[in-house]
Design a protein around this motif. Structure first.
Motif, PDB file in Angstrom:
ATOM      1  N   LEU A  72       0.897  -1.189  -0.013  1.00 22.29           N
ATOM      2  CA  LEU A  72       0.050   0.040  -0.061  1.00 22.29           C
ATOM      3  C   LEU A  72       0.789   1.237  -0.080  1.00 22.29           C
ATOM      4  CD1 LEU A  72      -2.738   1.247   0.203  1.00 22.29           C
ATOM      5  CD2 LEU A  72      -2.460   0.984   2.822  1.00 22.29           C
ATOM      6  N   PHE A  73       2.106   1.182   0.630  1.00 22.94           N
ATOM      7  CA  PHE A  73       2.882   2.377   0.964  1.00 22.94           C
ATOM      8  C   PHE A  73       3.438   2.552  -0.512  1.00 22.94           C
ATOM      9  CE2 PHE A  73       7.206   4.237   1.355  1.00 22.94           C
ATOM     10  CZ  PHE A  73       6.779   5.584   2.196  1.00 22.94           C
ATOM     11  N   PHE A  74       3.887   1.561  -0.933  1.00 23.91           N
ATOM     12  CA  PHE A  74       4.575   1.733  -2.427  1.00 23.91           C
ATOM     13  C   PHE A  74       3.532   2.398  -3.509  1.00 23.91           C
ATOM     14  CE2 PHE A  74       5.357  -0.062  -6.925  1.00 23.91           C
ATOM     15  CZ  PHE A  74       6.517   0.658  -6.993  1.00 23.91           C
ATOM     16  N   LEU A  75       2.407   1.634  -3.373  1.00 17.89           N
ATOM     17  CA  LEU A  75       1.307   2.263  -4.424  1.00 17.89           C
ATOM     18  C   LEU A  75       1.039   3.712  -4.151  1.00 17.89           C
ATOM     19  CD1 LEU A  75      -1.017  -0.769  -4.595  1.00 17.89           C
ATOM     20  CD2 LEU A  75       0.050   0.072  -6.417  1.00 17.89           C
ATOM     21  N   LEU A  76       1.012   4.230  -2.801  1.00 15.56           N
ATOM     22  CA  LEU A  76       0.626   5.537  -2.474  1.00 15.56           C
ATOM     23  C   LEU A  76       1.698   6.358  -3.147  1.00 15.56           C
ATOM     24  CD1 LEU A  76      -1.057   5.111   0.885  1.00 15.56           C
ATOM     25  CD2 LEU A  76      -2.087   6.107  -1.069  1.00 15.56           C
ATOM     26  N   LEU A  77       2.945   5.882  -2.955  1.00  6.50           N
ATOM     27  CA  LEU A  77       4.171   6.869  -3.140  1.00  6.50           C
ATOM     28  C   LEU A  77       4.364   7.163  -4.659  1.00  6.50           C
ATOM     29  CD1 LEU A  77       6.850   7.749  -1.671  1.00  6.50           C
ATOM     30  CD2 LEU A  77       7.825   5.631  -2.594  1.00  6.50           C
ATOM     31  N   ILE A  78       3.936   6.368  -5.389  1.00 11.72           N
ATOM     32  CA  ILE A  78       3.989   6.601  -7.019  1.00 11.72           C
ATOM     33  C   ILE A  78       2.831   7.169  -7.516  1.00 11.72           C
ATOM     34  CG2 ILE A  78       5.411   4.652  -7.063  1.00 11.72           C
ATOM     35  CD1 ILE A  78       3.463   2.978  -8.234  1.00 11.72           C
ATOM     36  N   GLN A  79       1.716   7.465  -6.541  1.00 11.81           N
ATOM     37  CA  GLN A  79       0.463   8.227  -7.197  1.00 11.81           C
ATOM     38  C   GLN A  79       0.708   9.569  -7.184  1.00 11.81           C
ATOM     39  OE1 GLN A  79      -2.288   6.805  -8.548  1.00 11.81           O
ATOM     40  NE2 GLN A  79      -2.196   4.567  -7.784  1.00 11.81           N
ATOM     41  N   LYS A  80      -0.075  10.245  -8.253  1.00 12.60           N
ATOM     42  CA  LYS A  80      -0.272  11.679  -8.185  1.00 12.60           C
ATOM     43  C   LYS A  80      -1.337  11.963  -7.264  1.00 12.60           C
ATOM     44  CE  LYS A  80       1.590  12.609 -12.609  1.00 12.60           C
ATOM     45  NZ  LYS A  80       1.487  13.156 -14.181  1.00 12.60           N
ATOM     46  N   PRO A  81      -1.365  13.290  -6.646  1.00 14.61           N
ATOM     47  CA  PRO A  81      -2.270  13.629  -5.442  1.00 14.61           C
ATOM     48  C   PRO A  81      -3.402  13.726  -6.068  1.00 14.61           C
ATOM     49  CG  PRO A  81      -0.403  14.997  -5.197  1.00 14.61           C
ATOM     50  CD  PRO A  81      -0.052  14.084  -6.475  1.00 14.61           C
ATOM     51  N   THR A  82      -3.636  14.168  -7.512  1.00 15.67           N
ATOM     52  CA  THR A  82      -5.149  14.290  -8.220  1.00 15.67           C
ATOM     53  C   THR A  82      -5.731  12.979  -8.539  1.00 15.67           C
ATOM     54  OG1 THR A  82      -3.872  14.203 -10.273  1.00 15.67           O
ATOM     55  CG2 THR A  82      -4.317  16.190  -9.455  1.00 15.67           C
ATOM     56  N   ASN A  83      -4.637  11.800  -8.610  1.00 17.64           N
ATOM     57  CA  ASN A  83      -5.306  10.479  -8.630  1.00 17.64           C
ATOM     58  C   ASN A  83      -6.004  10.194  -7.321  1.00 17.64           C
ATOM     59  OD1 ASN A  83      -5.047   9.940 -11.321  1.00 17.64           O
ATOM     60  ND2 ASN A  83      -3.579   8.399 -10.927  1.00 17.64           N
ATOM     61  N   ILE A  84      -5.152  10.171  -6.277  1.00 20.39           N
ATOM     62  CA  ILE A  84      -5.758   9.952  -4.860  1.00 20.39           C
ATOM     63  C   ILE A  84      -7.142  10.525  -4.623  1.00 20.39           C
ATOM     64  CG2 ILE A  84      -5.235   9.680  -2.532  1.00 20.39           C
ATOM     65  CD1 ILE A  84      -2.246   9.636  -3.254  1.00 20.39           C
ATOM     66  N   LYS A  85      -7.167  11.790  -5.095  1.00 21.99           N
ATOM     67  CA  LYS A  85      -8.371  12.435  -4.876  1.00 21.99           C
ATOM     68  C   LYS A  85      -9.789  11.563  -5.509  1.00 21.99           C
ATOM     69  CE  LYS A  85      -7.047  17.289  -4.752  1.00 21.99           C
ATOM     70  NZ  LYS A  85      -7.001  18.603  -5.311  1.00 21.99           N
ATOM     71  N   LYS A  86      -9.709  10.853  -6.272  1.00 22.03           N
ATOM     72  CA  LYS A  86     -10.495  10.237  -6.898  1.00 22.03           C
ATOM     73  C   LYS A  86     -10.952   8.998  -5.680  1.00 22.03           C
ATOM     74  CE  LYS A  86      -8.789  10.432 -11.579  1.00 22.03           C
ATOM     75  NZ  LYS A  86      -8.184   9.551 -12.676  1.00 22.03           N
ATOM     76  N   LEU A  87     -10.509   8.957  -4.564  1.00 24.71           N
ATOM     77  CA  LEU A  87     -10.729   7.732  -3.830  1.00 24.71           C
ATOM     78  C   LEU A  87     -11.583   8.446  -2.708  1.00 24.71           C
ATOM     79  CD1 LEU A  87      -7.475   5.638  -3.714  1.00 24.71           C
ATOM     80  CD2 LEU A  87      -9.592   5.367  -5.174  1.00 24.71           C
ATOM     81  N   ILE A  88     -11.791   9.751  -2.653  1.00 22.57           N
ATOM     82  CA  ILE A  88     -12.768  10.171  -1.816  1.00 22.57           C
ATOM     83  C   ILE A  88     -14.048  10.015  -1.799  1.00 22.57           C
ATOM     84  CG2 ILE A  88     -13.221  12.607  -1.005  1.00 22.57           C
ATOM     85  CD1 ILE A  88     -10.856  13.754  -1.768  1.00 22.57           C
ATOM     86  N   PRO A  89     -14.691   9.438  -0.773  1.00 26.02           N
ATOM     87  CA  PRO A  89     -16.333   8.949  -0.691  1.00 26.02           C
ATOM     88  C   PRO A  89     -17.040  10.189  -1.391  1.00 26.02           C
ATOM     89  CG  PRO A  89     -15.072   8.020   1.219  1.00 26.02           C
ATOM     90  CD  PRO A  89     -14.234   9.117   0.573  1.00 26.02           C
TER      91      PRO A  89
END
Length: 631
Positions: free
Chosen positions: A487-504
């Motif tokens: 999980l840490f590795f997957l988060l590390l290589i993600q762009k912040p704009t991508n991670i926003k898509k996981l907001i409920p």
């Protein structure tokens, strides 16, 4: 009720599957979900209604209750049922169900194809009790598309009793993630509940983050079928490389049902299905040592016939049923196999024949395979480099898991994926060459959407293997630690704009402009009305989006943006090209208009109060169109 009714159904229906298969809850779950759609499919094919299939599905929920009543004094039978149902698979499903319900609570459609066809397909099947392909359907695009995913979404809506966009998205997410549950459930039986819940959360995040790496079109929270197509293929291959008894009834029936489901998911399902059959045959041949001539004499004919029927005859028959259905309706598919002319392709490649746009495809496609980025992360990968990455991950897994999965199976898998990657690339090449339009072909339209599908097949397999055997040498290793590292590795290589898509989506999204116009139209027109939308300076998105919200009303697909230059006589142009067409409609609605249109088409737009957001009745008055404003 939207939370509890689907949950109760899937719990009870899957308990029926557990009773029949005598497998655990988690292993049986994908079968239950797929059967719920396939039952509706055959109900429509055989009886021209979804009602019979829906009743059959509901009957599956009664069987466990009857079983418990009948065998209430036979403790052994009830104990076996309890042991198979109350497993980690059950708790995993409930946790994932709750997570998806919260995650998609108020989620709505956000991208083009959801409005133009995916959402309309479900709406029309609910309205007509027929496939969206029939002539009575108001669907304006892709009536040939295979229906199985839309049928699952339809069933989900039927369970609740109404239609909402969020239901469709929840249904697809639930279906997609459920294919991973069997791999999660092969863990030790003893576990701490809190630790287990944390692990499920990590697994779920890891799946979404992996798919986000290739989500260049922002479709992970939509009802597009690209990703679930990859997951289904990954699930089939995972079964083939992990099941000890490939010829057991459960394995063959599971692969048969999944093959049918795959072939009815998308047209690209056919070549991917053939790839899974290839690896199944290779594994069986090597396992049974049939390459030794002396073993061929001992070949079990009955077993071979059973395999052929379930893995070839039945899936291809189901595939043929759908194709025959749309052929009988005189619907031409967007991607016809007959369009893929290999001899013509050879001449285009070797003799520089074909259309100009086909030569552009020939020039652009190989470069795109090597140079075009298909990832959205900080790590930039192309189709070729992504394929290499999948192979590397599998090699690493084979090193650490050789005592659990035979190295031979990893080799078979790697060879299959390498061959499959070339095959998939070739199929997409022929589609760009023959099936895409002259504009879309040369620019390789949606290249970074279609090409990741094959990569995500490999990634899905890697994740399933990791979830099942996420240890290093010792099964008792702290699995939570290895999950956290992933999980840490997957988060590390993600762009912040991508991670926003996981907001409920817990807050309701404000009404969009499409809905605003649609409500005004719906309040003043009949259900069967035809609306001519004038949406000047647009590319036609309003025609599909507003049509989605005002369904079953229909809208125009032509002349939504009127030309305002390079025409000598606008009145003559209008009479020759637009006049008869616009008379096919009952109303004119102004979505957008500018002064140039008012000036050039003054003879048509005579009213002084022509304005945005106003509806007009179209009247044919002695070969002249008149517009009557409606308050």
């Amino acid at each position: 009720m939207s939370f509890i009714l689907p949950l109760i159904y899937f719990l009870l229906a899957n308990t029926t599957t557990v009773l029949i298969t005598k497998k655990t809850f988690g292993k049986s779950l994908p079968l239950t979900l797929m059967i719920s759609s396939l039952t509706l499919f055959f109900s429509q094919i055989l009886f021209s209604t979804f009602l019979i299939g829906f009743i059959i599905n509901l009957f599956l929920t009664i069987i466990p209750i009857i079983y418990i009543i009948v065998f209430k004094y036979k403790k052994k039978d009830l104990s076996n049922l309890k042991n198979n149902v109350f497993t980690k698979g059950l708790y995993t499903f409930i946790l994932i169900y709750i997570a998806i319900f919260v995650f998609d609570y108020n989620r709505i459609f956000t991208v083009w194809d959801e409005y133009s066809h995916w959402g309309v397909m479900v709406k029309e099947m609910l309205r007509l009790d027929k496939f969206y392909s029939v002539s009575a359907s108001t669907l304006m695009a892709h009536k040939d598309y295979p229906p199985i995913i839309s049928l699952f979404e339809l069933f989900y809506c039927k369970l609740i009793g109404n239609y909402k966009e969020t239901y469709l998205i929840k249904a697809l997410h639930l279906l997609s993630i459920s294919f991973f549950i069997p791999s999660i459930c092969e863990d030790e039986k003893k576990y701490k509940k809190i630790t287990f819940a944390i692990k499920i959360g990590i697994f779920l995040l890891s799946i979404f983050l992996t798919f986000l790496l290739f989500d260049g079109h922002g479709i992970i929270n939509t009802i597009y079928t690209d990703y679930i197509l990859a997951i289904i293929v990954g699930y089939m291959i995972y079964i083939i490389i992990t099941e000890k008894e490939l010829t057991s009834n459960f394995t063959i029936i599971t692969l048969s049902i999944t093959s049918c489901f795959l072939l009815l998911t998308k047209q690209m399902g056919l070549p991917l299905y053939l790839m899974t059959i290839f690896i199944y045959c290779i594994e069986n041949i090597i396992k049974e040592k049939l390459y030794k001539l002396k073993r061929i004499k001992k070949l079990n004919i009955a077993k071979t016939i059973k395999i052929l029927i379930f893995l070839l005859v039945i899936p291809l028959l189901v595939w043929k049923l759908w194709n025959s259905y749309i052929t009988d309706l005189n619907i031409k598919g967007q991607f016809e196999l007959s369009d893929l002319n290999i001899l013509e392709l050879r001449d285009i490649i070797t003799k520089n024949k074909g259309e100009t746009y086909q030569q552009e495809v020939l020039k652009n496609y190989p470069k795109a395979l090597v140079n075009s980025k298909i990832t959205t992360s900080y790590i930039k990968l192309t189709y070729i480099s992504s394929t290499i990455l999948v192979i590397i991950i599998l090699i690493v897994e084979s090193i650490f898991m050789k005592d659990i999965i035979k190295k031979r199976k990893f080799i078979e898998l790697i060879i299959t994926l390498i061959i499959g990657s070339f095959g998939y690339a070739f199929v997409m090449f022929t589609l760009y060459m023959f099936s895409f339009e002259e504009i879309e072909g040369p620019i390789l339209a949606s290249f970074n959407r279609y090409m990741p599908t094959f990569i995500l097949i490999g990634m899905s397999i890697c994740l399933m293997i990791f979830f099942n055997y996420d240890t290093v040498k010792d099964k008792q290793t702290n699995k939570l630690k290895t999950c956290l590292i992933l999980l840490f590795f997957l988060l590390l290589i993600q762009k912040p704009t991508n991670i926003k898509k996981l907001i409920p989506k817990v807050k309701k999204t404000p009404e969009n402009l499409y809905e605003y116009h649609a409500k005004k139209i719906s309040s003043k027109t009949e259900n069967n009305a035809k609306i001519f939308l004038l949406s000047q300076n647009t590319e036609g998105d309003y025609q599909y989006a507003i049509k989605y919200y005002i369904n079953p009303r229909t809208t125009n697909l032509s002349y939504f943006s009127l030309p305002t230059k390079d025409i000598l006589n606008y009145e003559q142009y209008f009479k020759e090209y637009i006049y008869d067409y616009i008379l096919e409609f009952d109303y004119l609605y102004i979505v957008d208009i500018d002064d140039k249109v008012k000036e050039k088409y003054d003879f048509f737009l005579k009213e002084n109060n022509i304005e945005i957001g106003k509806l007009y009745k179209i009247i044919n008055d002695k070969n002249e169109i008149k517009l009557k404003g409606i308050l």
